[in-house]
Design a protein around this motif. Structure first.
Motif, PDB file in Angstrom:
ATOM      1  N   GLU A 143      -8.679  -0.066   5.508  1.00  0.00           N
ATOM      2  CA  GLU A 143      -8.000   1.219   5.565  1.00  0.00           C
ATOM      3  C   GLU A 143      -8.852   2.285   4.886  1.00  0.00           C
ATOM      4  OE1 GLU A 143      -3.333   2.042   5.652  1.00  0.00           O
ATOM      5  OE2 GLU A 143      -4.071   1.573   3.654  1.00  0.00           O
ATOM      6  N   ARG A 185       0.836  -1.200   0.000  1.00  0.00           N
ATOM      7  CA  ARG A 185       0.000   0.000   0.000  1.00  0.00           C
ATOM      8  C   ARG A 185       0.873   1.254   0.000  1.00  0.00           C
ATOM      9  NH1 ARG A 185      -0.012  -1.462   5.483  1.00  0.00           N
ATOM     10  NH2 ARG A 185       0.368   0.269   6.926  1.00  0.00           N
ATOM     11  N   PRO A 186       0.354   2.346  -0.539  1.00  0.00           N
ATOM     12  CA  PRO A 186       1.121   3.601  -0.557  1.00  0.00           C
ATOM     13  C   PRO A 186       1.454   4.054   0.855  1.00  0.00           C
ATOM     14  CG  PRO A 186      -0.831   3.749  -1.965  1.00  0.00           C
ATOM     15  CD  PRO A 186      -0.965   2.481  -1.183  1.00  0.00           C
ATOM     16  N   ARG A 214      -3.740   8.120   9.714  1.00  0.00           N
ATOM     17  CA  ARG A 214      -4.175   6.908   9.022  1.00  0.00           C
ATOM     18  C   ARG A 214      -5.394   6.363   9.738  1.00  0.00           C
ATOM     19  NH1 ARG A 214      -1.091   1.291   9.859  1.00  0.00           N
ATOM     20  NH2 ARG A 214      -2.387  -0.092   8.597  1.00  0.00           N
ATOM     21  N   LEU A 237      -8.222  -0.726   1.217  1.00  0.00           N
ATOM     22  CA  LEU A 237      -7.656  -2.071   1.296  1.00  0.00           C
ATOM     23  C   LEU A 237      -8.111  -2.771   2.572  1.00  0.00           C
ATOM     24  CD1 LEU A 237      -3.953  -1.435   0.187  1.00  0.00           C
ATOM     25  CD2 LEU A 237      -5.802  -2.416  -1.179  1.00  0.00           C
ATOM     26  N   THR A 260      -8.261   5.366   3.578  1.00  0.00           N
ATOM     27  CA  THR A 260      -7.817   6.098   2.392  1.00  0.00           C
ATOM     28  C   THR A 260      -7.674   5.222   1.158  1.00  0.00           C
ATOM     29  OG1 THR A 260      -5.530   5.845   3.159  1.00  0.00           O
ATOM     30  CG2 THR A 260      -6.653   7.908   3.687  1.00  0.00           C
ATOM     31  N   THR A 261      -7.192   3.997   1.324  1.00  0.00           N
ATOM     32  CA  THR A 261      -6.937   3.121   0.174  1.00  0.00           C
ATOM     33  C   THR A 261      -8.067   2.150  -0.105  1.00  0.00           C
ATOM     34  OG1 THR A 261      -5.810   1.454   1.533  1.00  0.00           O
ATOM     35  CG2 THR A 261      -4.461   3.233   0.608  1.00  0.00           C
TER      36      THR A 261
END
Length: 254
Positions: free
Chosen positions: A160, A126-127, A133, A165, A162-163
């Motif tokens: 998560e 992941r970025p 977070r 995932l 933001t992503t």
């Protein structure tokens, strides 16, 4: 022909063509994580190979075991070689796992171990997060899926913000078991320090708060009227005297 994609996930083959330098690094890491999953059957087809083929088929849009097996049967030789699958020069497709093999394996595999392996791989790729977070813990019953005697599959997942995932998930058996699976679920997430963990009212538990603080994480939880003492304590706080640090503008936080 392989089944049409039913999601927005880009084709795995497109990713191989468009990002060869990325895939060359990602494939070994995925295989390394899948090798940690216990093998419940014989060794005619290597477990890692079957799981990797299944994962690629799902990434390409397969949503059923027949679709997965069709994708495997049509997989180009260079994809098979990249996944570490040895081919017979005379009969290159002979040693590929059939639909029955894939179906039996998926029925017997340790689902939690597979979830942990995939979660670790996703967490590694992941970025890098900037700023706060967020990690949401929530449970959902899967539609159209059941185990023996019709038991519905209910998963508790850590997603998560933001992503999008899913970094970890557990089969909790029944919705009422979510509370006891909260800590085991987050134990599989490597680094929670500085992370804001959000959850629904079911997980507004003192033990959960103590656990998150012990891992240097923050939390946002919901308190409902059925937790009378806690609800009363919170309601009595001088909320109007607390300075506002943000406000909602057009559906977003400003």
């Amino acid at each position: 022909m392989p089944a049409d994609a039913s999601s927005l996930i880009p084709s795995a083959l497109d990713q191989l063509r468009e990002q060869p330098e990325v895939v060359s690094a990602e494939v070994p890491r995925l295989l390394e994580q899948l090798a940690e999953v216990p093998d419940p059957r014989g060794v005619r087809h290597a477990l890692v190979a079957v799981l990797a083929l299944t994962a690629c088929a799902v990434l390409a849009g397969a949503t059923s075991v027949p679709a997965v097996s069709e994708w495997i049967a049509d997989a180009p030789p260079h994809i098979l070689q990249r996944l570490g699958i040895r081919l017979d020069p005379l009969f290159p497709k002979r040693l590929l796992p059939a639909e029955t093999t894939v179906r039996r394996l998926l029925a017997r595999i340790d689902g939690d171990a597979l979830d942990r392996a995939v979660g670790r791989w996703l967490a590694d790729r992941r970025p890098k997060a900037t700023g706060l977070r967020g990690l949401a813990v929530d449970g959902k019953s899967l539609r159209g899926a059941a185990k023996a005697k019709g038991r519905k599959i209910h998963l508790l997942a850590a997603l998560e913000h933001t992503t999008g995932l899913v970094l970890a998930q557990l089969d909790v058996g029944e919705k009422t078991n979510e509370i006891t699976c909260f800590q085991p679920l987050l134990d599989t997430v490597a680094d929670l320090a500085g992370t804001v963990v959000t959850s629904d009212a079911m997980h507004t538990q003192r033990e959960h708060a103590d656990y998150l603080l012990s891992r240097d994480a923050h939390y946002i939880v919901i308190v409902k009227g059925n937790q009378k003492k806690l609800h009363r304590q919170l309601k009595s706080l001088p909320w109007k005297a607390i300075p506002r640090r943000c406000h909602v503008v057009g559906g977003g936080v400003g």
